[in-house]
Scaffold this active site. Sequence first.
Site, PDB file in Angstrom:
ATOM      1  CG  ASP A 197      36.377  49.021  45.823  1.00 26.52           C
ATOM      2  OD1 ASP A 197      37.488  49.438  45.421  1.00 26.52           O
ATOM      3  OD2 ASP A 197      36.269  48.205  46.740  1.00 26.52           O
TER       4      ASP A 197
ATOM      5  CG  HIS B  47      34.562  43.799  51.493  1.00 24.33           C
ATOM      6  ND1 HIS B  47      34.524  44.966  52.205  1.00 24.33           N
ATOM      7  CD2 HIS B  47      35.845  43.697  51.068  1.00 24.33           C
ATOM      8  CE1 HIS B  47      35.715  45.529  52.195  1.00 24.33           C
ATOM      9  NE2 HIS B  47      36.532  44.775  51.523  1.00 24.33           N
TER      10      HIS B  47
ATOM     11  CD  GLU C 133      30.835  46.200  52.969  1.00 22.37           C
ATOM     12  OE1 GLU C 133      31.451  45.150  53.210  1.00 22.37           O
ATOM     13  OE2 GLU C 133      31.199  47.314  53.381  1.00 22.37           O
TER      14      GLU C 133
ATOM     15  CG  ASN D 202      33.488  42.586  55.517  1.00 26.08           C
ATOM     16  OD1 ASN D 202      34.157  42.439  54.492  1.00 26.08           O
ATOM     17  ND2 ASN D 202      32.594  43.541  55.655  1.00 26.08           N
TER      18      ASN D 202
HETATM   19  C1  GLP Z   1      38.733  47.791  50.320  1.00 25.93           C
HETATM   20  C2  GLP Z   1      39.146  48.255  48.944  1.00 25.93           C
HETATM   21  C3  GLP Z   1      39.074  47.064  47.989  1.00 25.93           C
HETATM   22  C4  GLP Z   1      39.993  45.973  48.523  1.00 25.93           C
HETATM   23  C5  GLP Z   1      39.574  45.521  49.914  1.00 25.93           C
HETATM   24  C6  GLP Z   1      40.551  44.577  50.585  1.00 25.93           C
HETATM   25  O1  GLP Z   1      37.392  47.463  50.305  1.00 25.93           O
HETATM   26  N1  GLP Z   1      38.302  49.333  48.512  1.00 25.93           N
HETATM   27  O2  GLP Z   1      39.427  47.478  46.670  1.00 25.93           O
HETATM   28  O3  GLP Z   1      39.961  44.861  47.638  1.00 25.93           O
HETATM   29  O4  GLP Z   1      39.462  46.653  50.745  1.00 25.93           O
HETATM   30  O5  GLP Z   1      41.661  45.325  51.053  1.00 25.93           O
HETATM   31  P1  GLP Z   1      42.965  44.709  51.707  1.00 25.93           P
HETATM   32  O6  GLP Z   1      43.714  44.058  50.603  1.00 25.93           O
HETATM   33  O7  GLP Z   1      43.719  45.891  52.265  1.00 25.93           O
HETATM   34  O8  GLP Z   1      42.518  43.766  52.752  1.00 25.93           O
END
Ligand code: GLP
Length: 241
Positions: free
Chosen positions: A67, A138, A143, A136
Amino acid sequence: MRLQIFDNHETLSRATADILLRTVRENPRSSIIIATGSTPTLAYQLWVQDLLRQDIPTDELMIIKLDEWGGLPMDHPSTCETYIQKHIIQPLSLRPDQVISFTSVAADPAAECDRVYRAISALPSIDCCVLGIGKNGHLGFNEPNTTWSTVPHVAKLSITSLGHAMLQGDSRDVQYGLTLGLDTISIAKSILALASGSEKTAIVEQALRGPVTPQCPASILQTLPQSIVYLDTKAAERITS
Ligand code: GLP
């Protein structure tokens, strides 16, 4: 879905790196989807270190960026691009043709998603997909309360995602998200979804023990037989107690 709980973030990262290492060793032409964020960083560092130390060839490896934040310049310190360049592409000296990656500054973001879709469709397979379960629920920028069944697409970002630590409190220039959809993620032969730390405890319970629903995209993991969820004890607190 298989679930494994680790004592801490370090052991979880070691196990993740081992799966990635095995993937490349078994098939040097592997295509791997790479999440960014804080959860997989140590795993990538260990993986890259081992690939280099063990002299495992990576000249046919394909990296697919999960992403991206739309609107930030590609070389902005907060982009997913900067992250994968720093942690994977540069240390392994991968060529540009070994990377499928949304640009963050596309004149036409929907056309950019089509380009990524076509590039992925031309691959023989997606061998592994690393995901971080978002605060959240995602997965990538799929989302909560958006459609399940999607290919790469432009996403409206939630307030929670715009508050992600990667943006360092500055989300002003982020206009949208670009993300692989759940359909694309679901075709990976192996899906490794990670969560660590107490800020993920509640959402992990919802995702893994609650109903399978678009309100919590990570709940789709329950339906995917090839998914492996790695949690540390903090993230798993409400699942084990
Ligand atoms: C963002 C990033 C994703 C990642 C997610 C969770 O959305 N773009 O690639 O998987 O956050 O991040 P974290 O591991 O910091 O909770």
